[in-house]
Design a protein around this motif. Structure first.
Motif, PDB file in Angstrom:
ATOM      1  N   THR A  86      -3.414  10.855   4.377  1.00  0.00           N
ATOM      2  CA  THR A  86      -3.632  11.209   5.771  1.00  0.00           C
ATOM      3  C   THR A  86      -3.668   9.932   6.600  1.00  0.00           C
ATOM      4  O   THR A  86      -3.872   8.841   6.046  1.00  0.00           O
ATOM      5  N   PRO A  87      -3.509  10.031   7.926  1.00  0.00           N
ATOM      6  CA  PRO A  87      -3.610   8.835   8.763  1.00  0.00           C
ATOM      7  C   PRO A  87      -4.945   8.104   8.593  1.00  0.00           C
ATOM      8  O   PRO A  87      -4.981   6.876   8.577  1.00  0.00           O
ATOM      9  N   HIS A  88      -6.020   8.853   8.422  1.00  0.00           N
ATOM     10  CA  HIS A  88      -7.324   8.218   8.218  1.00  0.00           C
ATOM     11  C   HIS A  88      -7.348   7.424   6.908  1.00  0.00           C
ATOM     12  O   HIS A  88      -7.848   6.294   6.863  1.00  0.00           O
ATOM     13  N   GLN A  89      -6.807   7.993   5.845  1.00  0.00           N
ATOM     14  CA  GLN A  89      -6.751   7.295   4.558  1.00  0.00           C
ATOM     15  C   GLN A  89      -5.910   6.033   4.659  1.00  0.00           C
ATOM     16  O   GLN A  89      -6.263   5.006   4.069  1.00  0.00           O
ATOM     17  N   VAL A  90      -4.813   6.094   5.405  1.00  0.00           N
ATOM     18  CA  VAL A  90      -3.966   4.916   5.598  1.00  0.00           C
ATOM     19  C   VAL A  90      -4.753   3.831   6.331  1.00  0.00           C
ATOM     20  O   VAL A  90      -4.726   2.661   5.938  1.00  0.00           O
ATOM     21  N   ILE A 128       0.854  -1.181   0.000  1.00  0.00           N
ATOM     22  CA  ILE A 128       0.000   0.000   0.000  1.00  0.00           C
ATOM     23  C   ILE A 128       0.897   1.240   0.000  1.00  0.00           C
ATOM     24  O   ILE A 128       1.612   1.469   0.967  1.00  0.00           O
ATOM     25  N   PRO A 129       0.842   2.051  -1.059  1.00  0.00           N
ATOM     26  CA  PRO A 129       1.629   3.287  -1.059  1.00  0.00           C
ATOM     27  C   PRO A 129       1.038   4.273  -0.040  1.00  0.00           C
ATOM     28  O   PRO A 129      -0.167   4.464   0.012  1.00  0.00           O
ATOM     29  N   LYS A 177       3.769   2.023  13.440  1.00  0.00           N
ATOM     30  CA  LYS A 177       3.799   2.851  14.645  1.00  0.00           C
ATOM     31  C   LYS A 177       2.756   3.952  14.567  1.00  0.00           C
ATOM     32  O   LYS A 177       2.995   5.094  14.949  1.00  0.00           O
ATOM     33  N   ALA A 178       1.595   3.594  14.034  1.00  0.00           N
ATOM     34  CA  ALA A 178       0.494   4.537  13.892  1.00  0.00           C
ATOM     35  C   ALA A 178      -0.568   4.223  14.938  1.00  0.00           C
ATOM     36  O   ALA A 178      -0.650   3.098  15.417  1.00  0.00           O
TER      37      ALA A 178
END
Length: 86
Positions: free
Chosen positions: A32-36, A26-27, A78-79
């Motif tokens: 954003t963190p939400h998109q990740v 996944i690139p 580490k999110a």
């Protein structure tokens, strides 16, 4: 900064032979963190669906696999752990 996350079906790898574990890249650049979080959840769902196709209890196996995979992936990044809802 990490630009690509590699998602592995952790639960399936524990049950099946190590050589049968699959992964999805996944690139992350520009997300954003939400998109990740959403991308990781979608990829885990796809991987686990394929890995649990012949399971005795596919819904339960799917849920456990997705949750374990998302937790492991987010820990690797580490999110903060935020799982997209179904």
């Amino acid at each position: 900064m990490i630009r690509i996350a590699t998602l592995a079906a952790v639960a399936a790898a524990l049950i099946a032979a190590p050589a049968s574990a699959e992964s999805i890249r996944i690139p992350l650049a520009g997300k954003t963190p939400h998109q990740v979080n959403v991308e990781v959840y979608k990829a885990a769902n796809k991987l686990c669906r394929e890995m649990n196709a012949g399971a005795s209890f596919p819904i339960d196996a799917q849920h456990v696999c997705v949750m374990n995979t998302v937790h492991a992936t987010m820990a690797q990044l580490k999110a903060p752990m935020k799982v997209a809802e179904r």
